[in-house]
Design a protein around this motif. Structure first.
Motif, PDB file in Angstrom:
ATOM      1  N   THR A  99      84.073 -31.947  -7.450  1.00 41.90           N
ATOM      2  CA  THR A  99      85.497 -31.796  -7.759  1.00 41.90           C
ATOM      3  C   THR A  99      86.322 -32.813  -6.978  1.00 41.90           C
ATOM      4  OG1 THR A  99      85.124 -29.436  -8.153  1.00 41.90           O
ATOM      5  CG2 THR A  99      87.396 -30.162  -7.838  1.00 41.90           C
ATOM      6  N   ALA A 100      85.934 -33.017  -5.703  1.00 42.68           N
ATOM      7  CA  ALA A 100      86.644 -34.011  -4.886  1.00 42.68           C
ATOM      8  C   ALA A 100      86.498 -35.411  -5.474  1.00 42.68           C
ATOM      9  CB  ALA A 100      86.110 -33.962  -3.452  1.00 42.68           C
ATOM     10  N   CYS A 121      86.025 -36.163  -8.661  1.00 47.45           N
ATOM     11  CA  CYS A 121      86.858 -36.231  -9.867  1.00 47.45           C
ATOM     12  C   CYS A 121      88.321 -36.451  -9.497  1.00 47.45           C
ATOM     13  CB  CYS A 121      86.712 -34.935 -10.664  1.00 47.45           C
ATOM     14  SG  CYS A 121      85.093 -34.758 -11.445  1.00 47.45           S
ATOM     15  N   ALA A 122      88.782 -35.729  -8.436  1.00 47.44           N
ATOM     16  CA  ALA A 122      90.162 -35.916  -8.009  1.00 47.44           C
ATOM     17  C   ALA A 122      90.390 -37.340  -7.524  1.00 47.44           C
ATOM     18  CB  ALA A 122      90.497 -34.904  -6.914  1.00 47.44           C
ATOM     19  N   ARG A 123      89.425 -37.883  -6.774  1.00 42.42           N
ATOM     20  CA  ARG A 123      89.551 -39.262  -6.281  1.00 42.42           C
ATOM     21  C   ARG A 123      89.637 -40.262  -7.427  1.00 42.42           C
ATOM     22  NH1 ARG A 123      86.585 -43.761  -5.019  1.00 42.42           N
ATOM     23  NH2 ARG A 123      84.749 -42.893  -6.119  1.00 42.42           N
ATOM     24  N   VAL A 124      88.792 -40.088  -8.421  1.00 46.51           N
ATOM     25  CA  VAL A 124      88.775 -41.024  -9.562  1.00 46.51           C
ATOM     26  C   VAL A 124      90.095 -40.965 -10.319  1.00 46.51           C
ATOM     27  CG1 VAL A 124      87.689 -41.519 -11.795  1.00 46.51           C
ATOM     28  CG2 VAL A 124      86.284 -41.022  -9.791  1.00 46.51           C
ATOM     29  N   THR A 125      90.630 -39.762 -10.521  1.00 42.63           N
ATOM     30  CA  THR A 125      91.889 -39.640 -11.272  1.00 42.63           C
ATOM     31  C   THR A 125      93.062 -40.220 -10.509  1.00 42.63           C
ATOM     32  OG1 THR A 125      92.239 -37.428 -10.387  1.00 42.63           O
ATOM     33  CG2 THR A 125      91.068 -37.613 -12.497  1.00 42.63           C
ATOM     34  N   LEU A 126      93.015 -40.128  -9.157  1.00 41.10           N
ATOM     35  CA  LEU A 126      94.124 -40.652  -8.367  1.00 41.10           C
ATOM     36  C   LEU A 126      94.048 -42.170  -8.192  1.00 41.10           C
ATOM     37  CD1 LEU A 126      94.387 -37.893  -5.590  1.00 41.10           C
ATOM     38  CD2 LEU A 126      95.939 -38.277  -7.512  1.00 41.10           C
ATOM     39  N   LEU A 127      92.833 -42.692  -8.035  1.00 39.30           N
ATOM     40  CA  LEU A 127      92.677 -44.123  -7.781  1.00 39.30           C
ATOM     41  C   LEU A 127      92.365 -44.937  -9.037  1.00 39.30           C
ATOM     42  CD1 LEU A 127      90.591 -43.980  -4.470  1.00 39.30           C
ATOM     43  CD2 LEU A 127      93.062 -44.164  -4.747  1.00 39.30           C
ATOM     44  N   GLY A 128      91.970 -44.266 -10.124  1.00 37.81           N
ATOM     45  CA  GLY A 128      91.581 -44.998 -11.329  1.00 37.81           C
ATOM     46  C   GLY A 128      92.765 -45.539 -12.112  1.00 37.81           C
ATOM     47  N   LEU A 174      93.150 -31.724  -8.621  1.00 30.88           N
ATOM     48  CA  LEU A 174      93.652 -31.445  -7.279  1.00 30.88           C
ATOM     49  C   LEU A 174      93.801 -29.936  -7.068  1.00 30.88           C
ATOM     50  CD1 LEU A 174      96.330 -34.253  -6.858  1.00 30.88           C
ATOM     51  CD2 LEU A 174      94.121 -34.062  -5.686  1.00 30.88           C
ATOM     52  N   SER A 175      94.309 -29.229  -8.078  1.00 31.07           N
ATOM     53  CA  SER A 175      94.444 -27.774  -7.975  1.00 31.07           C
ATOM     54  C   SER A 175      93.088 -27.115  -7.801  1.00 31.07           C
ATOM     55  CB  SER A 175      95.145 -27.215  -9.209  1.00 31.07           C
ATOM     56  OG  SER A 175      96.443 -27.775  -9.331  1.00 31.07           O
ATOM     57  N   ALA A 176      92.096 -27.568  -8.613  1.00 32.38           N
ATOM     58  CA  ALA A 176      90.750 -27.010  -8.501  1.00 32.38           C
ATOM     59  C   ALA A 176      90.173 -27.295  -7.122  1.00 32.38           C
ATOM     60  CB  ALA A 176      89.863 -27.596  -9.596  1.00 32.38           C
ATOM     61  N   LEU A 177      90.440 -28.480  -6.566  1.00 29.32           N
ATOM     62  CA  LEU A 177      89.911 -28.839  -5.247  1.00 29.32           C
ATOM     63  C   LEU A 177      90.522 -27.955  -4.169  1.00 29.32           C
ATOM     64  CD1 LEU A 177      88.174 -30.711  -3.500  1.00 29.32           C
ATOM     65  CD2 LEU A 177      90.131 -32.301  -3.387  1.00 29.32           C
ATOM     66  N   VAL A 178      91.835 -27.741  -4.250  1.00 29.43           N
ATOM     67  CA  VAL A 178      92.511 -26.882  -3.264  1.00 29.43           C
ATOM     68  C   VAL A 178      91.989 -25.449  -3.354  1.00 29.43           C
ATOM     69  CG1 VAL A 178      94.725 -25.879  -2.587  1.00 29.43           C
ATOM     70  CG2 VAL A 178      94.561 -28.319  -3.141  1.00 29.43           C
ATOM     71  N   LEU A 179      91.909 -24.905  -4.565  1.00 38.51           N
ATOM     72  CA  LEU A 179      91.452 -23.531  -4.752  1.00 38.51           C
ATOM     73  C   LEU A 179      90.010 -23.366  -4.314  1.00 38.51           C
ATOM     74  CD1 LEU A 179      93.151 -22.657  -8.152  1.00 38.51           C
ATOM     75  CD2 LEU A 179      93.831 -21.890  -5.856  1.00 38.51           C
ATOM     76  N   PHE A 180      89.168 -24.386  -4.648  1.00 37.82           N
ATOM     77  CA  PHE A 180      87.772 -24.326  -4.217  1.00 37.82           C
ATOM     78  C   PHE A 180      87.698 -24.329  -2.682  1.00 37.82           C
ATOM     79  CE2 PHE A 180      85.766 -25.734  -8.340  1.00 37.82           C
ATOM     80  CZ  PHE A 180      84.983 -24.601  -8.453  1.00 37.82           C
ATOM     81  N   SER A 181      88.555 -25.140  -2.065  1.00 37.61           N
ATOM     82  CA  SER A 181      88.540 -25.211  -0.589  1.00 37.61           C
ATOM     83  C   SER A 181      88.950 -23.857   0.011  1.00 37.61           C
ATOM     84  CB  SER A 181      89.498 -26.306  -0.120  1.00 37.61           C
ATOM     85  OG  SER A 181      89.088 -27.570  -0.623  1.00 37.61           O
ATOM     86  N   ILE A 182      90.018 -23.222  -0.550  1.00 38.96           N
ATOM     87  CA  ILE A 182      90.457 -21.906  -0.062  1.00 38.96           C
ATOM     88  C   ILE A 182      89.353 -20.878  -0.249  1.00 38.96           C
ATOM     89  CG2 ILE A 182      92.095 -20.021  -0.433  1.00 38.96           C
ATOM     90  CD1 ILE A 182      94.159 -22.146  -1.198  1.00 38.96           C
TER      91      ILE A 182
END
Length: 450
Positions: A50-51, A53-60, A74-82
């Motif tokens: 998930t991290a 995927c978030a990196r690719v969407t932000l930097l791509g 990003l939402s999935a990454l935050v929720l997964f982290s919590i």
């Protein structure tokens, strides 16, 4: 993760393959040891994926509608982290607020749902964008089609006008061409008549000389016959006992011979006049049995004497090599006579030109030869004159082409001769020549025996 890489057109590198390997390894480990209790083994690779995927969407490269994917990842990454903080015991110090098991499960399911939900929103927005773009393109196509239709309509109208103009111009041009063609035919007929009259003028000079010989014989034998008749009457007036029967018989015999010679030369003169009239008449196209040997011999002499009438200083030898076995052949005699006269005139003209060059030991000679070759009759006219250069030999049968000086020929003689032989009689007319040495025309005619 593969879908995100594909959407953002990111090449599959080492990070991608390491993460895929970790995911496959953790899945295999969980399948083999399902109750290990190792939470990092179960959720760690998913968190890393998930991290990534978030990196690719932000930097791509920015995509139209990509904000849905970025927000969802990003939402999935935050929720997964919590979820991991409240699930993994080793992360207990990071817990800020207490959460019930239901809340933890809700956070997990929301994290899982945010990923497909964000991609679905991206696809839906892309679909809407594509649909609007296609509608715009459709409207543009309709506008262009309407414009093209109007242009095509205008073009058809223009073509119709141009067609009417061209048809009118073609009709006018056709009328002009028809008028020009009629004038050309009239001019051609006049030129043909001029060529015929020119050859007739040359023939007349020869006839005047040729017809003089039989007339001289007729006059001479007529005078002698008058004397013989007077002498016979004188002998008949004597008494019967003084008359010489032998002398009377001799006088009668001489008178009979004279009358025979007068008849022969009279017929000769009549034949010459008849041939002249045939030459001057328009050809009827009717074929008649013709003695080609006699025709060739007669026109050879007429041609020579015609040239002699123009130039008294010119002398040439001519000879005939005639096939005595040649039977009468059905031809249009006046047309064949015209062809032979033209060939003879050209032959004598060629030897005259070479003679005037003052060549030493040169004897002008024209020869006519006839022979039977299979089912054909062959007539050869050969001279040892100036010859025909190679560069003009292929043109000599073309209308209006002539090598003679201006005013000395119409350029139609050989062209008409070629048409008479090939089209009128189904034969051939060929030429063989060497410049400065000789020229030989060869006529072949089908053997249509009378």
């Amino acid at each position: 993760m593969t879908a995100i890489y594909t959407i953002y057109k990111k090449p599959f590198g080492a990070v991608y393959y390491v993460l895929v390997a970790l995911m496959l390894g953790s899945s295999l480990l969980l399948f083999i040891l399902p109750n290990t209790g190792a939470n990092w083994t179960e959720f760690g690779p998913a968190l890393l994926g998930t991290a990534e995927c978030a990196r690719v969407t932000l930097l791509g490269r920015r995509q139209w509608g990509g904000e849905f994917i970025s927000g969802g990842m990003l939402s999935a990454l935050v929720l997964f982290s919590i979820f991991c903080i409240y699930t993994f015991d080793e992360l207990t110090p990071l817990r800020v607020l207490p959460l019930s098991d239901f809340a933890q499960q809700l956070i997990y399911y929301l994290a899982v749902l945010f990923i497909p939900l964000s991609i679905s929103l991206y696809i839906a927005r892309s679909f809407v964008f594509t649909q609007r773009r296609m509608e715009g393109q459709l409207l543009e196509v309709q506008r262009l089609s309407k414009q093209s239709f109007e242009q095509e309509k205008d073009r058809q109208t223009l073509l119709a006008r141009q067609k009417e103009t061209l048809e009118r111009q073609v009709a006018e041009r056709t009328a002009q061409l028809q008028e020009s063609l009629d004038e050309l035919r009239t001019t051609q007929n006049q030129l043909v008549q001029k060529e015929k009259m020119a050859s007739l003028g040359e023939l007349t000079a020869g006839i005047a000389h040729e017809i003089q010989n039989p007339l001289n014989f007729v006059n001479n034998f007529s005078e002698v016959s008058v004397d013989l008749v007077a002498e016979l009457l004188e002998e008949r007036q004597r008494p019967a006992d003084e008359r010489d029967a032998g002398l009377e018989d001799e006088l009668l015999s001489d008178l009979s011979q004279n009358l025979t010679k007068i008849s022969h030369h009279g017929q000769r003169a009549s034949g010459i006049v008849r041939n002249m009239l045939q030459h001057s008449r328009t050809s009827t196209g009717q074929r008649e049995p013709t003695d080609l040997n006699a025709l060739a011999d007669e026109y050879l002499r007429l041609s020579y004497h015609g040239l002699r009438a123009k130039d008294k200083s010119f002398n040439a030898s001519f000879r005939t090599e005639l096939d005595e076995t040649l039977p009468p052949v059905k031809v249009v005699s006046q047309d064949i006579g015209r062809v032979l006269l033209n060939l003879f005139n050209n032959a004598f003209y060629a030897v005259q030109q070479r003679y005037q060059q003052g060549e030493a030991n040169y004897q002008p000679t024209v020869t006519v030869q006839t022979q039977v070759v299979g089912r054909k009759v062959e007539i050869r006219v050969r001279d040892n004159g100036t010859g025909i250069p190679d560069e003009v030999r292929s043109k000599i049968f073309q209308p209006f082409f002539t090598t003679k000086p201006t005013g000395s020929g119409t350029g139609l003689g050989l062209s008409l001769s070629y048409d008479i032989i090939t089209k009128g009689h189904g034969g051939t007319l060929d030429v063989d020549s060497e410049a400065g040495q000789f020229t030989e025309f060869r006529i072949t005619l089908p053997m249509q025996v009378a």
